[in-house]
Design a protein around this motif. Structure first.
Motif, short mmCIF file in Angstrom:
data_model
loop_
_atom_site.label_atom_id
_atom_site.label_comp_id
_atom_site.label_asym_id
_atom_site.label_seq_id
_atom_site.Cartn_x
_atom_site.Cartn_y
_atom_site.Cartn_z
N ALA A 245 45.66 45.84 19.69
CA ALA A 245 45.84 44.85 20.76
C ALA A 245 46.89 43.85 20.31
N GLY A 246 47.35 43.05 21.27
CA GLY A 246 48.34 42.04 20.95
C GLY A 246 49.75 42.55 21.11
N GLY A 247 50.70 41.69 20.75
CA GLY A 247 52.10 42.03 20.88
C GLY A 247 52.92 40.78 21.01
N PRO A 248 54.21 40.90 21.36
CA PRO A 248 55.10 39.73 21.39
C PRO A 248 54.74 38.70 22.45
N ALA A 249 54.00 39.10 23.50
CA ALA A 249 53.62 38.15 24.55
C ALA A 249 52.11 38.09 24.73
N GLU A 250 51.37 38.43 23.69
CA GLU A 250 49.90 38.38 23.73
C GLU A 250 49.41 37.84 22.41
N ALA A 251 48.59 36.80 22.47
CA ALA A 251 48.15 36.10 21.27
C ALA A 251 46.66 36.29 21.04
N VAL A 252 46.29 37.18 20.14
CA VAL A 252 44.89 37.34 19.73
C VAL A 252 44.57 36.20 18.77
N CYS A 253 43.53 35.40 19.07
CA CYS A 253 43.23 34.26 18.20
C CYS A 253 41.93 34.44 17.42
N GLY B 27 41.57 29.31 21.43
CA GLY B 27 42.45 28.17 21.15
C GLY B 27 43.52 28.55 20.16
N PRO B 28 44.45 27.63 19.90
CA PRO B 28 45.58 27.92 19.01
C PRO B 28 45.13 28.08 17.56
N LEU B 29 45.75 29.01 16.86
CA LEU B 29 45.35 29.36 15.50
C LEU B 29 46.12 28.51 14.49
N TRP B 30 45.89 27.21 14.53
CA TRP B 30 46.51 26.34 13.53
C TRP B 30 45.90 26.56 12.15
N ARG B 31 44.60 26.80 12.13
CA ARG B 31 43.90 27.09 10.87
C ARG B 31 43.25 28.46 11.03
N PRO C 206 51.40 31.85 16.15
CA PRO C 206 50.24 32.69 16.49
C PRO C 206 49.77 32.55 17.93
N TRP C 207 50.17 31.49 18.63
CA TRP C 207 49.82 31.36 20.04
C TRP C 207 50.90 31.98 20.93
N ASP C 208 51.98 32.48 20.33
CA ASP C 208 52.99 33.22 21.08
C ASP C 208 52.65 34.71 21.11
N GLY C 209 52.51 35.31 19.93
CA GLY C 209 52.23 36.73 19.86
C GLY C 209 51.67 37.12 18.51
N THR C 210 50.52 37.77 18.50
CA THR C 210 49.91 38.30 17.28
C THR C 210 49.48 39.73 17.54
N GLU C 211 49.19 40.45 16.46
CA GLU C 211 48.74 41.83 16.58
C GLU C 211 47.40 42.01 15.87
N LEU C 212 46.50 42.73 16.53
CA LEU C 212 45.20 43.06 15.96
C LEU C 212 45.36 44.38 15.21
N CYS C 213 45.20 44.32 13.90
CA CYS C 213 45.42 45.48 13.03
C CYS C 213 44.09 46.05 12.55
N THR D 181 41.77 37.13 23.31
CA THR D 181 43.20 37.34 23.49
C THR D 181 43.59 37.04 24.93
N ASP D 182 44.91 37.05 25.21
CA ASP D 182 45.38 36.54 26.51
C ASP D 182 46.43 37.42 27.19
N PRO D 183 46.20 38.71 27.37
CA PRO D 183 47.20 39.54 28.06
C PRO D 183 47.42 39.13 29.50
N ASP D 184 46.45 38.46 30.12
CA ASP D 184 46.58 38.02 31.51
C ASP D 184 46.85 36.51 31.61
N GLY D 185 47.21 35.90 30.48
CA GLY D 185 47.58 34.49 30.52
C GLY D 185 46.48 33.51 30.20
N TRP D 186 45.25 34.01 29.95
CA TRP D 186 44.12 33.15 29.59
C TRP D 186 43.38 33.79 28.44
N TRP D 187 42.98 32.98 27.44
CA TRP D 187 42.22 33.51 26.32
C TRP D 187 40.81 33.89 26.79
#
Length: 655
Positions: free
Chosen positions: A226-234, A277-281, A203-210, A248-254
């Motif tokens: 929003a989101g995609g293979p190189a954008e992680a919506v958390c 932050g990372p979506l571990w939970r 989920p910190w690699d790439g997620t999609e907002l549905c 989310t982090d399209p520019d490299g920062w959440w």
């Protein structure tokens, strides 16, 4: 009078029981109106999570007994409860660890909780998590996991509705991806939003907002905003009926973005800082709306801050930062009342009630510090340091020096140092009070917690230093920090140890088998054989079964990496003694790899000890386990480094 004694032998008022009693505290946090609701870990009761509520100045425990408000969604768990306004008053729906079913209870009534989901046909065949309320308050919406086969990867997920009155069957609302977060309805009840992602992405690699329309008994077709293979919506929340807030982090920062249903996207405050932050939970919250339009409270990489869209500012809440410089990933708000889980260098995690409507801001601690919290004089203050790797890149770390007002070391002696490796590896160490560290520093050890390349909190570029490099960058960064501390005269370079759990256990074991820096190491519930951690290897759970493809590369293309980097390839190559600690009920890092690794050491001449614990999952929660493991670790270092450790049982080492 200060006594002179060698490092590692100092008598300390912080014993292993103190560490165990501090292993709980508040966990999942929510607000219902201005009331705070949370779960709280109880190590003395096997680590179960109790549900608590604070209202009218009083804190209530709502369940008691054997209820344990946890779930196994993605194995790490998702948001386990939701407070719902119904026609009959307030109700709380929650997941129970023992049977993974969803229950509902009247928090002001006397009746026992009632089950809402069916008895699973086989053990843990159904799991539920990330609970939210339906728009009309008659149902719980959440993610359901269904076990479909014998392999740990045989899991199917969908979004479901569970009637609160128990009158109907659980019904599927829809699904979009292999992994999902709970569906959140819009304020007008017309739309619903969730996050989804598929293997091999984490989920910190790439997620999609549905987003989908709520139609009839389910959801209509979803579209991705929003989101995609190189954008992680958390995180996703509704800002209004026709716009969402997305971290989310399209520019490299959440950062925090407003995403309209019409497809418009606006960064509310562009900054090279992590506001997520990372979506571990699933179910974590990094941003929440405040009363005034355009104002939000955010988690600013460890500080509570207010984002003012119109003023263009991101301002720390000074009254919180002053005493609680590091904040957990749980931010909630109602009007101008904010609740957060926070910790400081000399304070355990606590629930803070922050009233932004007063001047100055009022901060109230709703959960007390644990009984027996040590005198601050024995607690080390972390030093935030930045070291460099061989390429001159930054390696952040927190250094904890030996701290005990009753003792000093002989002139010229340098302390033994423990290089602590955090888990994940997509995680981070933070400068909060950790009695796990203080147990050692108060006895004359130094500890350094390394945020090696791949850690979170420093942007995507730093996070992706570990891509294809797990077992190399993490090992080299930790070794570089330990070596630098020895070179500058802070640590005794002949008495360095490495320690860590889970992915930190991997790095610890990989360090012992690949670099000649450490005298010994403590390896806890680790990954040791990368081949077993593939989807075909069958030795880990679905969530992380393809994690190593990003960390190491695909097994089909790079089998030599899996072979050469795995500590299990040649356990006898360890550079020094090994202490292995493992829970026998661990579903994330099952004991099979630790069993095989330690069996090879039997008869090798390499000193080692292997302790296993019934009823422990991934990480240790029981007070007795925490006590035993800390005493064992202290004895282990004493035997290896050649000094007596007073007051702890002698650990038996085999060769």
């Amino acid at each position: 009078m200060v006594k002179i004694a060698s490092y590692g032998t100092w008598a300390s008022p912080i014993d292993a029981k103190d560490v165990a009693s501090a292993g709980g505290g508040p966990n999942w946090l929510d607000m219902h109106g201005a009331q705070a609701w949370w779960t709280e870990g109880l190590p003395q009761e096997g680590g179960r999570l109790e549900l608590r509520r604070h209202r009218d100045g009083v804190t209530d425990s709502l369940l008691g007994g054997s209820w344990n408000v946890r779930n196994r969604l993605h194995e790490y768990g998702g948001r386990p409860f939701v407070v719902i306004d119904t026609a009959d008053g307030v109700r709380v729906a929650f997941t129970n660890w023992t049977d993974q079913r969803v229950y509902v209870t009247n928090p002001d009534g006397d009746a026992d909780p009632a089950a809402l989901t069916p008895e699973p046909e086989r053990s843990h065949g159904l799991r539920y998590g990330d609970l939210v309320a339906s728009p009309d308050g008659t149902e719980v919406w959440c993610v359901r996991e269904t076990v479909t086969g014998e392999l740990p990867t045989d899991i199917r997920r969908d979004l479901v509705a569970i009637p609160l009155d128990g009158s109907g069957a659980v019904r599927s609302l829809g699904a979009s991806h292999h992994f999902l977060t709970g569906p959140k309805p819009s304020p007008d009840g017309r739309h619903v939003a969730w996050l989804g992602w598929n293997h091999p992405a984490m989920p910190w690699d790439g997620t999609e907002l549905c987003v989908a329309e709520i139609a009839g008994d389910g959801f209509g077709p979803h579209r991705v905003l929003a989101g995609g293979p190189a954008e992680a919506v958390c995180q996703v929340e509704w800002d209004s009926a026709d716009a969402l807030l997305a971290v989310t982090d399209p520019d490299g920062w959440w950062n925090v973005y407003r995403v309209g249903l019409d497809g418009t996207v606006l960064n509310l405050h562009a900054c090279q800082e992590e506001l997520g932050g990372p979506l571990w939970r699933v179910g974590g919250r990094f941003v929440a709306k405040l009363a005034a339009e355009g104002r939000y409270v955010v988690n600013r990489h460890g500080h509570v801050a207010v984002l003012d869209e119109h003023a263009g500012t991101l301002t720390d809440i000074a009254e919180v930062v002053a005493d609680w410089p590091v904040v957990g990933g749980s931010v909630n708000a109602h009007g101008d009342i904010v609740t957060v889980l926070a910790a400081g260098p000399r304070r355990e995690v606590a629930l803070l009630h922050v009233d932004l409507g007063t001047s100055p801001v009022t901060v109230t601690e709703l959960t007390p510090q644990p009984e027996g919290t040590p005198d601050p004089a024995y607690l080390p203050m972390p030093q935030e340091r930045v070291f460099t790797d061989a390429q001159g890149r930054d390696i952040p770390a927190f250094v904890y020096l030996p701290t005990n007002p009753d003792f000093a070391a002989p002139d010229g002696e340098l302390p033994p140092f423990l290089v602590h490796v955090h888990g994940g590896p997509t995680g981070a160490s933070s400068p909060t009070l950790d009695l796990d560290f203080a147990y050692f520093t108060s006895r004359g050890f130094g500890v350094v917690a390394v945020n090696y390349g791949g850690s979170t909190g420093y942007g995507r570029e730093f996070r992706e230093r570990l891509r294809d490099q797990w077992g190399i960058v993490d090992v080299q960064d930790c070794a570089a920090v330990g070596t630098a501390l020895a070179a500058e005269g802070t640590a005794d370079g002949t008495r360095l140890a490495v320690r860590g759990g889970s992915a930190g256990g991997w790095t610890s074991a990989a360090s012992l088998t690949s670099v000649d820096v450490y005298r010994c190491g403590t390896v806890m519930y680790p990954i040791l054989d990368l081949r077993g951690w593939t989807a075909d290897g069958g030795q880990t759970h679905d969530f992380e079964s393809r994690y190593v493809e990003g960390l190491v590369g695909s097994y089909a293309e790079h089998p030599e990496r899996y072979r050469d980097r795995s500590p299990s390839q040649d356990p006898k190559s360890v550079s020094g003694p090994v202490l292995m600690l493992q829970g026998l009920d661990d579903q994330i890092c099952p004991p099979v790899q630790a069993d095989e690794f330690m069996a090879v050491l039997d008869g090798s001449g390499i000193p080692h000890a292997y302790l296993t614990f019934e009823g422990e999952q991934h990480g240790f929660r029981k007070a007795e386990t925490i006590r035993v493991t800390h005493e064992a670790e202290l004895s282990f270092y004493g035997q290896v480094f050649g000094f007596t450790t007073p007051g702890v049982p002698q650990l038996g080492l085999s060769e």
